[in-house]
Design a protein around this motif. Sequence first.
Motif, mmCIF file in Angstrom:
data_model
loop_
_atom_site.group_PDB
_atom_site.id
_atom_site.type_symbol
_atom_site.label_atom_id
_atom_site.label_comp_id
_atom_site.label_asym_id
_atom_site.label_seq_id
_atom_site.Cartn_x
_atom_site.Cartn_y
_atom_site.Cartn_z
ATOM 1 N N THR A 194 -17.303 -81.455 -6.904
ATOM 2 C CA THR A 194 -17.931 -82.486 -7.733
ATOM 3 C C THR A 194 -19.206 -81.956 -8.360
ATOM 4 O O THR A 194 -19.462 -82.154 -9.548
ATOM 5 C CB THR A 194 -18.280 -83.727 -6.891
ATOM 6 N N ALA A 195 -20.005 -81.282 -7.528
ATOM 7 C CA ALA A 195 -21.267 -80.766 -8.041
ATOM 8 C C ALA A 195 -21.018 -79.777 -9.173
ATOM 9 O O ALA A 195 -21.708 -79.795 -10.194
ATOM 10 C CB ALA A 195 -22.056 -80.099 -6.914
ATOM 11 N N LYS B 175 -18.412 -79.647 -11.224
ATOM 12 C CA LYS B 175 -17.979 -80.364 -12.427
ATOM 13 C C LYS B 175 -19.124 -81.151 -13.036
ATOM 14 O O LYS B 175 -19.162 -81.386 -14.230
ATOM 15 C CB LYS B 175 -16.821 -81.291 -12.087
ATOM 16 N N GLY B 176 -20.055 -81.598 -12.200
ATOM 17 C CA GLY B 176 -21.197 -82.347 -12.696
ATOM 18 C C GLY B 176 -22.292 -81.434 -13.226
ATOM 19 O O GLY B 176 -23.335 -81.904 -13.641
ATOM 20 N N GLY B 177 -22.083 -80.123 -13.168
ATOM 21 C CA GLY B 177 -23.041 -79.203 -13.753
ATOM 22 C C GLY B 177 -24.117 -78.714 -12.806
ATOM 23 O O GLY B 177 -25.059 -78.040 -13.204
ATOM 24 N N TYR C 136 -21.952 -88.469 -11.405
ATOM 25 C CA TYR C 136 -22.802 -87.349 -10.981
ATOM 26 C C TYR C 136 -23.519 -86.752 -12.187
ATOM 27 O O TYR C 136 -24.716 -86.491 -12.151
ATOM 28 C CB TYR C 136 -21.943 -86.291 -10.290
ATOM 29 N N ARG C 137 -22.768 -86.579 -13.295
ATOM 30 C CA ARG C 137 -23.372 -86.024 -14.514
ATOM 31 C C ARG C 137 -24.515 -86.914 -14.991
ATOM 32 O O ARG C 137 -25.587 -86.435 -15.352
ATOM 33 C CB ARG C 137 -22.324 -85.940 -15.616
ATOM 34 N N ARG D 105 -27.479 -86.667 -12.852
ATOM 35 C CA ARG D 105 -28.143 -85.389 -13.029
ATOM 36 C C ARG D 105 -28.984 -85.410 -14.305
ATOM 37 O O ARG D 105 -30.109 -84.909 -14.333
ATOM 38 C CB ARG D 105 -27.105 -84.279 -13.097
#
Lengths: 428, 280
Positions: A78-79, A81-83, B132-133, B136
């Motif tokens: 997940t991290a 893919k979340g960048g 999550y994006r 962030r």
Amino acid sequence: MNLSLKRMLGLAMIAGGLSAGAAQAQTTLQFYFPVAVGGPITKIVDGMVADFEKAHPAIKVKSIYAGSYSDTLTKVLTAIKGGDVPQVSVILSTDMYTLIDEDAIVPIESLLKTDDDKKWLAGFYPGFMENSRTGGKTWGVPFQRSTIVMYWNKDAFKEAGLDPEKPPQTWAELVSMGQKLTKRDDKGNVTQWGIQIPSSGFPYWLFQALTTQNDVRLMNEAGTKTNYDDPKVVEALQFWVDLSRKLKIHPPGIVDWGTTPKDFFERKVAIMWTTTGNLTNVRANAKFPFGVAMMPANKRRGSPTGGGNFYVFKKSTPEQQAASLVFMKWMTSPEQAAKWGIATGYVAVSPAAFETEAMKAYVKDFPPAAVARDQLQYAWAELSTHENQRVTKALNDGLQAALTGAKTPAAAMKDAQAEAERILKPYR
Amino acid sequence: MSGAAANPLGGSGRLGLLLESAGAWLLGLIWAAPLLYAIWTAFHGAEFAARLQLAAPLTLENFVKAWDAAPFARYFLNSFILVTSILAAQLVLSTLAAFAFARFAFVGRDVMFALVLVQLMIMPDILIVENYRTMRALALPDTILGIGLPYMASAFGIFLLRQTFKGVPRELDEAARVEGCTLLGLLWKVYVPLAKPVYIAFGLVSVSFHWNNFLWPLIITNSVTTRPVTVGLSVFASTDQGIDWSIITAATLMTSGPLLIAFLLFQRQFVQSFMRAGIR
């Protein structure tokens, strides 16, 4: 993370300006770690990380505990893919193909600079490297690795009229001793089983001990084909099923992995197969003399390897990758590997670790600690393919269906193979 | 259940009641069995985990061990801040949105309400990567606000309150307006009090959901200072070295304890709220 890194770089640049470039920038690593072995483990890891930072002041390691192995994998993916990426993580060695397919990790060779680095990578037990290499490259560095071993209750052996110092060496002996060790009360209810091989959660791993002993591999090296319906695989499963359904020396149905040590402590079972990672737990909690041995042989001895490797992630900076190498080298150095092995029961990952004073003293005091190491020469890679979760689940479902009697071993393995074929076809 | 009451043979009504009670007890016992086992195991030594001896000595040692094994005090604080902040934001946002949807005519209202309903159909787990994006981009990973933010606008809350507000008689609304009540005063003095059972029911669902939520908090948090109890508890569920049921059950009881106690205390109100707020 980014902020703090920038700040540190900024500070370091100021410092560098003042001392004419003498100061080095501090590199921060995020280190994801699965807590696969109970509460106190976080304290051991924290201690090792603190020692590392003391020895390498230019590198800061932030350890992040991420739950079980599968939780850790979810969190890492997940991290990514979340960048946001960790730089280093311990994840199951079998998730190598998954991480490669996600294009998440770098081959370890790309990090190596000096001859010393190369010597380090060549220093691990070859048994552990089987699960860390594919296509001529190394993708993982062994860290918390294990094999399955056999624990037996010496008191129970004595009561059954067996030599407490002689565990079964072959499948035939396992059956004959198991029959003597199985105790029933007046009504015919079993009060103590002869042997217990857990089958919840990841039965494929325990099953792989049986197939390895029956001299058959479950998958090819490229991770694109399984051999679930090989006659020797079916034979191994038939043996496992017979232990409970025909011979009645093994508890019926699905046996829980987590409580198997407890059944052993409570004398509900005389022999158990479980990970060497349990050694410290058994030593602390068994209230009777126990022995640890290699599992019995059929066509050969054997066990799958298991446990977690270090992986280095692609999206980190060159400085971070270099720092990751330093960190991994330190964590797997003979002294640290010995310390880690003694504290947990995992197999220290290199022969050099067994040559350290601490390990020598430990093995002398507690010989079972060397059993898993000695068994390593017979160990094969743990089942691991592309789409690992789904392909493994096909086998797990088949095994449990056979153990509960829902399918015959042959039919269960045929179905499992068909399912695996369907999933793996696109990768060939 | 209504089958027995509507039984045409009058004499067997008692039998029906008996069967119903027996069924209810059976279901209740099945439901409570894991909890009862957890209580038994947590208060006894490890050797009694699988043996039911009434004379077995009671002990609090498991709780002490579990408490010491992880910074639970901090986890509890985190969980408490998390659920209260989510609930507070949900109540305010849902009330205002529901009021607008229920009582105002504005351009695009139905389309927007349809969008809210669509959100109800989507499992939050599917959105993990996207959330999550977003977090962030807002620099919120590893904060309690980061865990709560994606849940603060609750489609379920908006839907539930809109239906309730729609059921408020127009006469009350108009009477208040005639008396010179402002718009917010109207909402506060007429609509909110009438929807109280719905608020309580919604609050219970929201608090228990977020108290128990695991996957998202696990993914978005990295440190002890932000993690809620569920994630802290997962440290005990590790299986490589075998499971110590006594300590796990003690830790589980500790983490679910506050909710259980709250439910027992307010049980009557909760049950009534659910009955009154029942889906219309």
